[in-house]
Design a protein around this motif. Structure first.
Motif, PDB file in Angstrom:
ATOM      1  N   THR A 192       0.797  -1.225   0.000  1.00  0.00           N
ATOM      2  CA  THR A 192       0.000   0.000   0.000  1.00  0.00           C
ATOM      3  C   THR A 192       0.826   1.270   0.000  1.00  0.00           C
ATOM      4  O   THR A 192       0.566   2.186  -0.759  1.00  0.00           O
ATOM      5  CB  THR A 192      -0.921   0.037   1.234  1.00  0.00           C
ATOM      6  OG1 THR A 192      -1.173  -1.283   1.657  1.00  0.00           O
ATOM      7  CG2 THR A 192      -2.187   0.759   0.914  1.00  0.00           C
ATOM      8  N   LYS A 196       2.792   3.137  -3.794  1.00  0.00           N
ATOM      9  CA  LYS A 196       1.836   4.226  -3.968  1.00  0.00           C
ATOM     10  C   LYS A 196       2.061   5.002  -5.265  1.00  0.00           C
ATOM     11  O   LYS A 196       1.159   5.189  -6.055  1.00  0.00           O
ATOM     12  CB  LYS A 196       1.918   5.190  -2.775  1.00  0.00           C
ATOM     13  CG  LYS A 196       0.612   5.946  -2.546  1.00  0.00           C
ATOM     14  CD  LYS A 196       0.784   7.006  -1.467  1.00  0.00           C
ATOM     15  CE  LYS A 196       0.753   6.412  -0.080  1.00  0.00           C
ATOM     16  NZ  LYS A 196       1.057   7.366   0.966  1.00  0.00           N
TER      17      LYS A 196
ATOM     18  N   GLU B 154      -5.445   1.648   4.663  1.00  0.00           N
ATOM     19  CA  GLU B 154      -5.985   0.635   3.756  1.00  0.00           C
ATOM     20  C   GLU B 154      -7.505   0.558   3.882  1.00  0.00           C
ATOM     21  O   GLU B 154      -8.224   0.450   2.893  1.00  0.00           O
ATOM     22  CB  GLU B 154      -5.356  -0.724   4.086  1.00  0.00           C
ATOM     23  CG  GLU B 154      -5.840  -1.892   3.254  1.00  0.00           C
ATOM     24  CD  GLU B 154      -5.565  -1.704   1.766  1.00  0.00           C
ATOM     25  OE1 GLU B 154      -4.694  -0.893   1.402  1.00  0.00           O
ATOM     26  OE2 GLU B 154      -6.255  -2.359   0.956  1.00  0.00           O
ATOM     27  N   ARG B 157      -8.915   3.575   2.152  1.00  0.00           N
ATOM     28  CA  ARG B 157      -8.793   3.395   0.702  1.00  0.00           C
ATOM     29  C   ARG B 157      -9.895   2.483   0.183  1.00  0.00           C
ATOM     30  O   ARG B 157     -10.562   2.779  -0.799  1.00  0.00           O
ATOM     31  CB  ARG B 157      -7.441   2.737   0.393  1.00  0.00           C
ATOM     32  CG  ARG B 157      -6.717   3.279  -0.828  1.00  0.00           C
ATOM     33  CD  ARG B 157      -5.954   2.175  -1.523  1.00  0.00           C
ATOM     34  NE  ARG B 157      -6.853   1.280  -2.214  1.00  0.00           N
ATOM     35  CZ  ARG B 157      -7.045  -0.005  -1.919  1.00  0.00           C
ATOM     36  NH1 ARG B 157      -6.359  -0.578  -0.932  1.00  0.00           N
ATOM     37  NH2 ARG B 157      -7.907  -0.738  -2.592  1.00  0.00           N
ATOM     38  N   GLU B 161     -12.978   3.483  -2.264  1.00  0.00           N
ATOM     39  CA  GLU B 161     -13.132   2.776  -3.525  1.00  0.00           C
ATOM     40  C   GLU B 161     -14.537   2.210  -3.690  1.00  0.00           C
ATOM     41  O   GLU B 161     -15.115   2.250  -4.783  1.00  0.00           O
ATOM     42  CB  GLU B 161     -12.104   1.641  -3.588  1.00  0.00           C
ATOM     43  CG  GLU B 161     -11.812   1.172  -4.985  1.00  0.00           C
ATOM     44  CD  GLU B 161     -10.837   0.007  -4.965  1.00  0.00           C
ATOM     45  OE1 GLU B 161      -9.640   0.244  -4.707  1.00  0.00           O
ATOM     46  OE2 GLU B 161     -11.284  -1.143  -5.179  1.00  0.00           O
TER      47      GLU B 161
END
Lengths: 203, 203
Positions: A192, A196, B154, B157, B161
Motif C-alpha cells: 500500500t 503508492k 488501507e 482506501r 473505492e
DNA sequence: GTTAGCATGTAAGGAGTTACATGATTTT
DNA sequence: AAAATCATGTAACTCCTTACATGCTAAC
C-alpha cells in the motif's frame, strides 16, 4: 449479539490510545471510523464516556487549569493504565462478533496494535462470514430469479458483486499477512505505501 | 431522520403488492431485501403488521378456513386498495430520505412500479448523496493522512473505492434511464442482460 | 417418534436518537 | 457584532432486539 456499545467502547479506547481528546473531537473521529454514513449523537457519546470514567478505563482532565477559568467544563479524556489493558484484552479476544460489518471495521482500524495471530483470525473469520452471506444470497437468488424484475435483479447483482469484491480484498490482506509472517523483514500491507507512486493509474 | 419503520412499511407494502404472504415468508423476503447483513426480528415485524392492519393498508385473511381447523392462526396478509394507493404515494414522493443506504435499496427494488421521473430523481439524489460522502471523506483523509498507520489507511482506501464504485454503477443506471427516455423501444437496464457476454472484462 | 423448520406472538429491556438547554471561541 | 463552530450535557421517547411462550407440519 454485537451491542453497538461494545463497538463504541472499543473505538473510543482505541482512539484515546493515540492521544487524549475532547468528546467533541472524539465524535468526529468516531463518525469517520464507524460506518460511512451515520454519525454518532452526543446523546449517546457523552453518557458512554461517563460510564467509561466510572469504570476507571478513561480519566477526565482539564487541559490547562490556570488559563481556562471558564465555568463551562472543557474536558479532555485520556486512557488510564486499566483502560489500556482492557483495550488490549478486547482487541485480542475478538470472537465471532468481530466478523460483522461495523465491528470488523473498528477491529481492522486498530490492527496495528494487535498481534499477527489475532489479525489472521479476524480476517479469516470475516471472510467466512462473507462466504456464508454469499451462499444464502445465491441460494435465494436461484430460487426467485424468474419472478424478479430487471431492477431487483440488478440490485441483487450489484450487492453480490460488492460482497465478492470484499472477499477478494480480504484474500489480498490475508496473503500479505502470510508473507509478513514468513518473512519478517517485510511489513504487513507493504504494498500500500510502497507502491503508492507507481500504481497511481485509475485501475 | 429516516425511521426504519418507514422503510419497513414501504418494503412490506411493496412485497405484498406482488402476492399475499404469511408474516414468516415476509420476514425472509424482507431480510433478503433490507441490508445484506442484519435480519428483521419477529418482535418488530408482527407489531408492524398489526399496525398496518389497524390503518387499513393491509388485510388479514385465513387462506382456507375449511381445511385449516387448527386453533393456531395462520394469517395471510394482502394489500388493500388503500394500501396500494399509499404505496404508490410513498414511492413517488420519495424525498432526500430515500438517498440513504437502506431506503435507497428498498426504493430501487420497487423501481419497476415507479415512473421514469421518480426513478431519475432517486438515482440522481443517491448519486449526490454519495458525492457528498466522498467529499467529506477525502477532506478528512487529507487532514489526517500522515498520522494513520497502514491498516487504517488501507481501510479508508477500500471504503473510498467502494463508494466510488457505487457512483459509477449509478452513472450506468442513469445512462440507461436516459436512453430509455429518449428511445422508448428499449427497456430500462437493457444493457445488463444484453451486454453481459461482451463486457466480461474485469475493467 | 423426534428433530428441524414453519408459524405467530408478547413482555421487558436496552440502545441510541431527538430535542432541548447552555455557553465559549473563532471567524467574517 | 453576528454567525459559525466548538463544546458539554440531559430527559423523553422511539424503535428494535432479546428472550420467552406456543403449537403445527414435514422429513428422517
Amino acid at each position: 449479539m454485537t451491542k453497538r456499545t461494545e463497538v463504541l467502547e472499543l473505538a473510543v479506547l482505541g482512539l484515546l490510545h493515540d492521544s487524549p481528546m475532547h468528546g467533541y473531537e472524539l465524535r468526529k473521529q468516531l463518525t469517520a471510523l464507524l460506518g460511512w454514513g451515520r454519525s454518532l449523537s452526543y446523546g449517546s457519546l457523552y453518557p458512554a464516556l461517563k460510564d467509561l470514567v466510572r469504570r476507571g478505563l478513561i480519566a477526565e482532565s482539564a487541559p490547562d487549569p490556570t488559563v481556562g477559568r471558564s465555568r463551562r467544563a472543557k474536558i479532555v479524556y485520556e486512557l488510564t493504565a486499566d483502560g489500556k489493558e482492557h483495550f488490549t484484552g478486547l482487541i485480542s479476544q475478538a470472537g465471532p462478533a468481530a466478523w460483522e460489518d461495523e465491528p470488523f471495521g473498528v477491529h481492522f482500524a486498530f490492527f496495528a496494535r494487535t498481534d499477527a495471530e489475532t489479525r489472521m483470525r479476524i480476517l479469516e473469520g470475516r471472510r467466512s462470514r462473507l462466504e456464508e452471506r454469499l451462499a444464502t444470497f445465491r441460494a435465494s437468488l436461484h430460487k426467485t430469479r424468474e419472478r424478479l424484475d430487471s431492477y431487483t435483479l440488478e440490485l441483487q447483482r450489484h450487492g453480490l458483486e460488492s460482497v465478492e469484491r470484499e472477499v477478494r480484498w480480504l484474500d489480498e490482506l490475508i496473503d500479505h499477512e502470510r508473507q509478513a509472517a514468513g518473512d519478517t523483514r517485510r511489513s504487513p500491507i507493504a504494498g500500500t505505501s510502497g507502491t503508492k507512486k507507481k500504481e497511481e493509474q485509475p485501475s
